[in-house]
Design a protein around this motif. Structure first.
Motif, PDB file in Angstrom:
ATOM      1  N   TYR A  92     -53.443 -14.096  -0.196  1.00 19.15           N
ATOM      2  CA  TYR A  92     -52.076 -14.607  -0.231  1.00 19.15           C
ATOM      3  C   TYR A  92     -51.448 -14.331  -1.590  1.00 19.15           C
ATOM      4  N   THR A  93     -50.213 -13.863  -1.555  1.00 21.64           N
ATOM      5  CA  THR A  93     -49.454 -13.645  -2.779  1.00 21.64           C
ATOM      6  C   THR A  93     -48.156 -14.435  -2.690  1.00 21.64           C
ATOM      7  N   LEU A  94     -47.597 -14.710  -3.851  1.00 23.72           N
ATOM      8  CA  LEU A  94     -46.357 -15.475  -3.921  1.00 23.72           C
ATOM      9  C   LEU A  94     -45.428 -14.745  -4.873  1.00 23.72           C
ATOM     10  N   ALA A  95     -44.179 -14.591  -4.477  1.00 22.70           N
ATOM     11  CA  ALA A  95     -43.174 -13.942  -5.322  1.00 22.70           C
ATOM     12  C   ALA A  95     -41.858 -14.696  -5.177  1.00 22.70           C
ATOM     13  N   ILE A  96     -41.070 -14.673  -6.241  1.00 24.86           N
ATOM     14  CA  ILE A  96     -39.752 -15.303  -6.221  1.00 24.86           C
ATOM     15  C   ILE A  96     -38.716 -14.193  -6.099  1.00 24.86           C
ATOM     16  N   ASN A  97     -37.817 -14.332  -5.117  1.00 25.28           N
ATOM     17  CA  ASN A  97     -36.786 -13.329  -4.905  1.00 25.28           C
ATOM     18  C   ASN A  97     -35.478 -14.047  -4.579  1.00 25.28           C
ATOM     19  N   SER A  98     -34.497 -13.902  -5.436  1.00 22.90           N
ATOM     20  CA  SER A  98     -33.176 -14.520  -5.252  1.00 22.90           C
ATOM     21  C   SER A  98     -33.265 -16.034  -5.065  1.00 22.90           C
ATOM     22  N   GLY A  99     -34.116 -16.669  -5.834  1.00 17.47           N
ATOM     23  CA  GLY A  99     -34.254 -18.115  -5.774  1.00 17.47           C
ATOM     24  C   GLY A  99     -35.079 -18.630  -4.612  1.00 17.47           C
ATOM     25  N   ALA A 100     -35.623 -17.742  -3.789  1.00 14.43           N
ATOM     26  CA  ALA A 100     -36.464 -18.133  -2.656  1.00 14.43           C
ATOM     27  C   ALA A 100     -37.901 -17.695  -2.914  1.00 14.43           C
ATOM     28  N   VAL A 101     -38.826 -18.422  -2.348  1.00 17.12           N
ATOM     29  CA  VAL A 101     -40.243 -18.099  -2.491  1.00 17.12           C
ATOM     30  C   VAL A 101     -40.662 -17.236  -1.307  1.00 17.12           C
ATOM     31  N   ARG A 102     -41.325 -16.137  -1.608  1.00 18.25           N
ATOM     32  CA  ARG A 102     -41.868 -15.264  -0.560  1.00 18.25           C
ATOM     33  C   ARG A 102     -43.383 -15.352  -0.611  1.00 18.25           C
ATOM     34  N   ILE A 103     -43.970 -15.781   0.492  1.00 18.04           N
ATOM     35  CA  ILE A 103     -45.420 -15.903   0.594  1.00 18.04           C
ATOM     36  C   ILE A 103     -45.900 -14.852   1.589  1.00 18.04           C
ATOM     37  N   THR A 104     -46.871 -14.062   1.163  1.00 11.79           N
ATOM     38  CA  THR A 104     -47.428 -13.016   2.015  1.00 11.79           C
ATOM     39  C   THR A 104     -48.923 -13.251   2.171  1.00 11.79           C
ATOM     40  N   GLY A 105     -49.406 -13.226   3.400  1.00 16.49           N
ATOM     41  CA  GLY A 105     -50.834 -13.321   3.676  1.00 16.49           C
ATOM     42  C   GLY A 105     -51.266 -12.119   4.489  1.00 16.49           C
ATOM     43  N   PHE A 106     -52.452 -11.581   4.166  1.00 15.79           N
ATOM     44  CA  PHE A 106     -52.922 -10.386   4.872  1.00 15.79           C
ATOM     45  C   PHE A 106     -54.442 -10.402   4.973  1.00 15.79           C
ATOM     46  N   ASN A 107     -54.968 -10.096   6.153  1.00 12.97           N
ATOM     47  CA  ASN A 107     -56.396  -9.952   6.379  1.00 12.97           C
ATOM     48  C   ASN A 107     -56.670  -8.485   6.663  1.00 12.97           C
ATOM     49  N   THR A 108     -57.355  -7.819   5.747  1.00 14.59           N
ATOM     50  CA  THR A 108     -57.602  -6.376   5.887  1.00 14.59           C
ATOM     51  C   THR A 108     -58.565  -6.071   7.024  1.00 14.59           C
ATOM     52  N   THR A 109     -59.498  -6.960   7.303  1.00 11.10           N
ATOM     53  CA  THR A 109     -60.489  -6.711   8.347  1.00 11.10           C
ATOM     54  C   THR A 109     -59.877  -6.732   9.741  1.00 11.10           C
ATOM     55  N   PRO A 123     -38.143 -28.978   5.853  1.00 12.56           N
ATOM     56  CA  PRO A 123     -38.900 -28.149   6.800  1.00 12.56           C
ATOM     57  C   PRO A 123     -38.075 -27.022   7.416  1.00 12.56           C
ATOM     58  N   SER A 124     -36.785 -27.229   7.579  1.00 15.84           N
ATOM     59  CA  SER A 124     -35.948 -26.184   8.168  1.00 15.84           C
ATOM     60  C   SER A 124     -35.688 -25.031   7.191  1.00 15.84           C
ATOM     61  N   ASN A 125     -36.082 -25.195   5.935  1.00 17.69           N
ATOM     62  CA  ASN A 125     -35.909 -24.142   4.931  1.00 17.69           C
ATOM     63  C   ASN A 125     -37.115 -23.210   4.842  1.00 17.69           C
ATOM     64  N   ILE A 126     -37.972 -23.226   5.850  1.00 19.80           N
ATOM     65  CA  ILE A 126     -39.142 -22.347   5.892  1.00 19.80           C
ATOM     66  C   ILE A 126     -39.005 -21.437   7.101  1.00 19.80           C
ATOM     67  N   ALA A 127     -39.094 -20.135   6.878  1.00 21.81           N
ATOM     68  CA  ALA A 127     -39.040 -19.161   7.972  1.00 21.81           C
ATOM     69  C   ALA A 127     -40.339 -18.356   7.962  1.00 21.81           C
ATOM     70  N   THR A 128     -40.907 -18.142   9.130  1.00 19.70           N
ATOM     71  CA  THR A 128     -42.216 -17.498   9.240  1.00 19.70           C
ATOM     72  C   THR A 128     -42.166 -16.326  10.204  1.00 19.70           C
ATOM     73  N   GLN A 129     -42.935 -15.283   9.863  1.00 19.13           N
ATOM     74  CA  GLN A 129     -43.072 -14.117  10.736  1.00 19.13           C
ATOM     75  C   GLN A 129     -44.545 -13.729  10.751  1.00 19.13           C
ATOM     76  N   VAL A 130     -45.149 -13.646  11.930  1.00 23.00           N
ATOM     77  CA  VAL A 130     -46.564 -13.316  12.071  1.00 23.00           C
ATOM     78  C   VAL A 130     -46.677 -11.930  12.684  1.00 23.00           C
ATOM     79  N   SER A 131     -47.614 -11.108  12.156  1.00 25.23           N
ATOM     80  CA  SER A 131     -47.798  -9.751  12.666  1.00 25.23           C
ATOM     81  C   SER A 131     -49.287  -9.471  12.856  1.00 25.23           C
ATOM     82  N   THR A 132     -49.599  -8.657  13.843  1.00 27.04           N
ATOM     83  CA  THR A 132     -50.975  -8.203  14.060  1.00 27.04           C
ATOM     84  C   THR A 132     -50.970  -6.679  14.140  1.00 27.04           C
ATOM     85  N   GLY A 133     -52.132  -6.092  14.011  1.00 29.06           N
ATOM     86  CA  GLY A 133     -52.247  -4.640  14.070  1.00 29.06           C
ATOM     87  C   GLY A 133     -51.719  -3.948  12.834  1.00 29.06           C
ATOM     88  N   LEU A 134     -51.766  -4.625  11.690  1.00 31.97           N
ATOM     89  CA  LEU A 134     -51.242  -4.057  10.443  1.00 31.97           C
ATOM     90  C   LEU A 134     -52.309  -3.280   9.685  1.00 31.97           C
TER      91      LEU A 134
END
Length: 145
Positions: A92-109, A123-134
């Motif tokens: 997991y990585t965390l970055a700040i972009n335009s005053g918002a926090v960007r959290i990225t998680g990735f499983n290489t396996t 709670p409504s200020n959190i948006a999530t996107q899940v991906s598989t096959g990356l």
């Protein structure tokens, strides 16, 4: 009678073989889904910690209403030299972009990833996107409301 027994034996072996293949395939698909769910859970925990940090005054080690200086280490996560937090579910990585926090998680396996944006303290200020096959960590993020 011998040919009939041989035919039943071959038929039994084929059915058992198919059942094993289907079972392995189902287990693999379930493993990917379970890991993606675990990554979302981890990212939401990090997002919740970031929101709590935002609400804390600077005197108490918080952000005093801003995310600008936030890092995973400031939230109490053990990070590697690149500043990423790693557990069994992914990195997991965390970055700040335009005053918002960007959290990225990735499983290489398993090739699962989560991209999350936190743009406020509700709670409504959190948006999530899940991906598989990356093959690499997600680079596109959802928009915050």
């Amino acid at each position: 009678m011998g040919q009939q027994q041989l035919l039943l034996l071959v038929l039994g072996i084929v059915i058992v073989g198919l059942a094993v293949v289907v079972g392995i395939q189902s287990f693999s698909e379930n493993q990917v889904k379970a890991n993606a769910d675990a990554q979302v859970n981890d990212a939401i925990r990090i997002a919740s910690d970031a929101q709590a940090w935002n609400l804390k005054p600077t005197a108490f080690g918080g952000g005093n209403g801003a995310f600008t200086a936030l890092t995973l280490a400031k939230l109490g996560y053990e990070t590697n030299t690149a500043g990423a937090y790693t557990n069994l579910n992914g990195e997991y990585t965390l970055a700040i972009n335009s005053g918002a926090v960007r959290i990225t998680g990735f499983n290489t396996t398993l090739g699962t990833g989560v991209a999350m944006v936190v743009c406020g303290t509700t709670p409504s200020n959190i948006a999530t996107q899940v991906s598989t096959g990356l093959t690499a960590a997600p680079t596109t993020f959802p928009t915050c409301t």
